[in-house]
Design a protein around this motif. Sequence first.
Motif, PDB file in Angstrom:
ATOM      1  N   LYS A  86      14.297 -24.310 -11.265  1.00  0.00           N
ATOM      2  CA  LYS A  86      14.524 -25.440 -12.167  1.00  0.00           C
ATOM      3  C   LYS A  86      14.514 -26.772 -11.421  1.00  0.00           C
ATOM      4  CE  LYS A  86      17.061 -23.234 -15.941  1.00  0.00           C
ATOM      5  NZ  LYS A  86      16.007 -23.482 -16.929  1.00  0.00           N
ATOM      6  N   ARG A  87      13.925 -27.736 -12.039  1.00  0.00           N
ATOM      7  CA  ARG A  87      13.835 -29.095 -11.532  1.00  0.00           C
ATOM      8  C   ARG A  87      15.098 -29.874 -11.923  1.00  0.00           C
ATOM      9  NH1 ARG A  87       9.567 -32.994 -11.019  1.00  0.00           N
ATOM     10  NH2 ARG A  87      10.038 -35.008 -11.976  1.00  0.00           N
ATOM     11  N   LYS A  88      15.490 -30.821 -11.065  1.00  0.00           N
ATOM     12  CA  LYS A  88      16.633 -31.676 -11.352  1.00  0.00           C
ATOM     13  C   LYS A  88      16.190 -33.134 -11.405  1.00  0.00           C
ATOM     14  CE  LYS A  88      20.244 -28.845  -9.162  1.00  0.00           C
ATOM     15  NZ  LYS A  88      21.286 -28.824  -8.096  1.00  0.00           N
ATOM     16  N   GLU A  89      16.692 -33.860 -12.385  1.00  0.00           N
ATOM     17  CA  GLU A  89      16.508 -35.302 -12.461  1.00  0.00           C
ATOM     18  C   GLU A  89      17.878 -35.953 -12.566  1.00  0.00           C
ATOM     19  OE1 GLU A  89      13.856 -36.400 -15.586  1.00  0.00           O
ATOM     20  OE2 GLU A  89      12.111 -35.400 -14.672  1.00  0.00           O
ATOM     21  N   ALA A  90      18.163 -36.848 -11.625  1.00  0.00           N
ATOM     22  CA  ALA A  90      19.471 -37.499 -11.557  1.00  0.00           C
ATOM     23  C   ALA A  90      20.597 -36.469 -11.500  1.00  0.00           C
ATOM     24  CB  ALA A  90      19.669 -38.450 -12.738  1.00  0.00           C
ATOM     25  N   GLY A  91      20.358 -35.368 -10.789  1.00  0.00           N
ATOM     26  CA  GLY A  91      21.370 -34.342 -10.605  1.00  0.00           C
ATOM     27  C   GLY A  91      21.500 -33.344 -11.727  1.00  0.00           C
ATOM     28  N   GLU A  92      20.751 -33.504 -12.820  1.00  0.00           N
ATOM     29  CA  GLU A  92      20.834 -32.617 -13.964  1.00  0.00           C
ATOM     30  C   GLU A  92      19.628 -31.677 -14.013  1.00  0.00           C
ATOM     31  OE1 GLU A  92      23.343 -32.392 -16.110  1.00  0.00           O
ATOM     32  OE2 GLU A  92      24.460 -33.987 -15.085  1.00  0.00           O
ATOM     33  N   LYS A  93      19.891 -30.374 -14.168  1.00  0.00           N
ATOM     34  CA  LYS A  93      18.796 -29.417 -14.290  1.00  0.00           C
ATOM     35  C   LYS A  93      18.093 -29.583 -15.636  1.00  0.00           C
ATOM     36  CE  LYS A  93      20.602 -25.771 -11.280  1.00  0.00           C
ATOM     37  NZ  LYS A  93      20.981 -24.339 -11.172  1.00  0.00           N
ATOM     38  N   GLY A 149      -2.372 -21.613 -15.176  1.00  0.00           N
ATOM     39  CA  GLY A 149      -1.085 -21.231 -15.737  1.00  0.00           C
ATOM     40  C   GLY A 149      -0.765 -22.011 -16.991  1.00  0.00           C
ATOM     41  N   SER A 150       0.389 -21.706 -17.576  1.00  0.00           N
ATOM     42  CA  SER A 150       0.825 -22.407 -18.780  1.00  0.00           C
ATOM     43  C   SER A 150       1.009 -23.896 -18.496  1.00  0.00           C
ATOM     44  CB  SER A 150       2.156 -21.822 -19.268  1.00  0.00           C
ATOM     45  OG  SER A 150       2.723 -22.632 -20.287  1.00  0.00           O
ATOM     46  N   GLU A 151       0.530 -24.734 -19.418  1.00  0.00           N
ATOM     47  CA  GLU A 151       0.689 -26.181 -19.242  1.00  0.00           C
ATOM     48  C   GLU A 151       2.159 -26.584 -19.210  1.00  0.00           C
ATOM     49  OE1 GLU A 151      -0.487 -29.170 -22.329  1.00  0.00           O
ATOM     50  OE2 GLU A 151      -1.986 -29.698 -20.830  1.00  0.00           O
ATOM     51  N   ASP A 152       3.039 -25.769 -19.798  1.00  0.00           N
ATOM     52  CA  ASP A 152       4.470 -26.082 -19.777  1.00  0.00           C
ATOM     53  C   ASP A 152       5.002 -26.167 -18.354  1.00  0.00           C
ATOM     54  OD1 ASP A 152       4.482 -26.090 -22.512  1.00  0.00           O
ATOM     55  OD2 ASP A 152       5.257 -24.045 -22.713  1.00  0.00           O
ATOM     56  N   ASN A 153       4.364 -25.463 -17.408  1.00  0.00           N
ATOM     57  CA  ASN A 153       4.798 -25.492 -16.021  1.00  0.00           C
ATOM     58  C   ASN A 153       3.995 -26.478 -15.181  1.00  0.00           C
ATOM     59  OD1 ASN A 153       6.702 -23.434 -16.462  1.00  0.00           O
ATOM     60  ND2 ASN A 153       5.088 -21.891 -16.314  1.00  0.00           N
ATOM     61  N   ARG A 154       3.240 -27.367 -15.848  1.00  0.00           N
ATOM     62  CA  ARG A 154       2.453 -28.359 -15.130  1.00  0.00           C
ATOM     63  C   ARG A 154       2.709 -29.763 -15.673  1.00  0.00           C
ATOM     64  NH1 ARG A 154      -2.693 -27.874 -16.239  1.00  0.00           N
ATOM     65  NH2 ARG A 154      -2.745 -26.140 -17.688  1.00  0.00           N
ATOM     66  N   LEU A 155       3.907 -29.994 -16.223  1.00  0.00           N
ATOM     67  CA  LEU A 155       4.182 -31.282 -16.846  1.00  0.00           C
ATOM     68  C   LEU A 155       4.974 -32.216 -15.952  1.00  0.00           C
ATOM     69  CD1 LEU A 155       5.074 -30.112 -20.457  1.00  0.00           C
ATOM     70  CD2 LEU A 155       2.877 -30.687 -19.465  1.00  0.00           C
ATOM     71  N   SER A 183      12.066 -25.996 -17.088  1.00  0.00           N
ATOM     72  CA  SER A 183      11.287 -26.578 -15.997  1.00  0.00           C
ATOM     73  C   SER A 183      10.968 -25.553 -14.908  1.00  0.00           C
ATOM     74  CB  SER A 183      12.030 -27.767 -15.373  1.00  0.00           C
ATOM     75  OG  SER A 183      13.277 -27.353 -14.811  1.00  0.00           O
ATOM     76  N   ASP A 184      11.444 -24.323 -15.074  1.00  0.00           N
ATOM     77  CA  ASP A 184      11.114 -23.269 -14.118  1.00  0.00           C
ATOM     78  C   ASP A 184      10.041 -22.367 -14.725  1.00  0.00           C
ATOM     79  OD1 ASP A 184      12.847 -22.396 -16.086  1.00  0.00           O
ATOM     80  OD2 ASP A 184      13.805 -20.895 -14.821  1.00  0.00           O
ATOM     81  N   GLY A 185       9.364 -21.608 -13.884  1.00  0.00           N
ATOM     82  CA  GLY A 185       8.322 -20.724 -14.391  1.00  0.00           C
ATOM     83  C   GLY A 185       7.258 -20.473 -13.345  1.00  0.00           C
ATOM     84  N   ASN A 186       6.096 -20.031 -13.806  1.00  0.00           N
ATOM     85  CA  ASN A 186       5.002 -19.667 -12.913  1.00  0.00           C
ATOM     86  C   ASN A 186       3.743 -20.440 -13.280  1.00  0.00           C
ATOM     87  OD1 ASN A 186       6.059 -17.133 -11.339  1.00  0.00           O
ATOM     88  ND2 ASN A 186       6.674 -16.836 -13.471  1.00  0.00           N
ATOM     89  N   ALA A 187       2.950 -20.748 -12.273  1.00  0.00           N
ATOM     90  CA  ALA A 187       1.665 -21.412 -12.489  1.00  0.00           C
ATOM     91  C   ALA A 187       0.653 -20.825 -11.512  1.00  0.00           C
ATOM     92  CB  ALA A 187       1.800 -22.919 -12.295  1.00  0.00           C
ATOM     93  N   PHE A 188      -0.639 -20.886 -11.891  1.00  0.00           N
ATOM     94  CA  PHE A 188      -1.687 -20.263 -11.091  1.00  0.00           C
ATOM     95  C   PHE A 188      -2.874 -21.213 -10.952  1.00  0.00           C
ATOM     96  CE2 PHE A 188       0.683 -16.963 -13.234  1.00  0.00           C
ATOM     97  CZ  PHE A 188       0.913 -16.038 -12.226  1.00  0.00           C
ATOM     98  N   ASP A 189      -3.565 -21.086  -9.825  1.00  0.00           N
ATOM     99  CA  ASP A 189      -4.806 -21.816  -9.600  1.00  0.00           C
ATOM    100  C   ASP A 189      -5.914 -20.819  -9.268  1.00  0.00           C
ATOM    101  OD1 ASP A 189      -3.442 -24.203  -9.860  1.00  0.00           O
ATOM    102  OD2 ASP A 189      -3.179 -24.455  -7.691  1.00  0.00           O
ATOM    103  N   ILE A 190      -7.111 -21.068  -9.786  1.00  0.00           N
ATOM    104  CA  ILE A 190      -8.312 -20.352  -9.376  1.00  0.00           C
ATOM    105  C   ILE A 190      -9.152 -21.326  -8.560  1.00  0.00           C
ATOM    106  CG2 ILE A 190     -10.389 -19.159 -10.160  1.00  0.00           C
ATOM    107  CD1 ILE A 190      -8.849 -18.462 -12.718  1.00  0.00           C
TER     108      ILE A 190
END
Length: 213
Positions: free
Chosen positions: A148-155, A188-194, A159-166
Motif C-alpha cells: 500500500k502507498r502512503k500519502e501524508a502518512g495515510e495508507k 496489468g490492471s490500470e488500477d495498479n498504474r494510477l 493502492s496495493d496489487g500486481n502489475a505486469f509488463d511485456i
Amino acid sequence: MCIRDRYEFSASVPYYKWEYSQTGVPDSDESGFSDVELGIKKCFYSSDEFKFGAGLKLSLPTGDPDKSLGEGFNTGLILAAQMPAGPFNAVFNAGYLMTSEYERKIANQDVKINPGEQMLYGAGLILPCSFSEKIDWILEVNGRSVTKRKEAGEKLDDSDGNAFDIIPGFRYNNGSLKTKLGVAIAAGSEDNRLYDRMYDWKLIAGISYLFNF
C-alpha cells in the motif's frame, strides 16, 4: 537480463507515456523521461546447463514526480538464473525493491509520498539473431507486487496489487559493451498504474559494460 561470467555495469533511461480517463474526471496524459536506472550484477555459478547470479539496482530521481514520471531513490536486490531451452536461453529473476519517501504536488500542496515496497519477478527468452552474431532478440515478462502507498502518512485504499509488463526488444553486443532497446507495454490492471511512474508504455534504452574486478 542475460547472466555474464564477468561483472556487468548497466545504465538505462526510460521514456514514459501514459493517458488516463475516468467518468467525471478530466482526461489527463503525460510523457517524458523517467528516473535513470543503474545496476551491477555478477554470475556466481556457471556451467553449460545452468547459470546463477545476483545484482543490485539503483534508480535516481531524475524524473518529474509532479507529472507521474518519477519517484525518489530506490534500491533493489535481484537474483537470476539462466538455462538453455532449445534455440533460446531462458532467464528467470526475482527480487525486492526498497523505495524511499519523496515529495510531489497534490492540489498545489507539497505532499510526502511513500510509494510502497515492491516484490519483483520475471522471465524472458533470448534468441541469437540468424543474420548477425552481434544481435540477440529478447522477450521479457516482468511483474511486481506492490504494498500500500502512503500519502501524508495515510495508507491509500486499493493502492496495493500486481502489475505486469511485456517487453520485446533486442541487444547489440560489441565486445564488452552491450546496448539494448526495448518497449515495455503495461499489461496489468490500470488500477495498479494510477500513481507515480505509471505508464501505458515506456521506451527503454540502455547500455552495459562487462569488466573484471
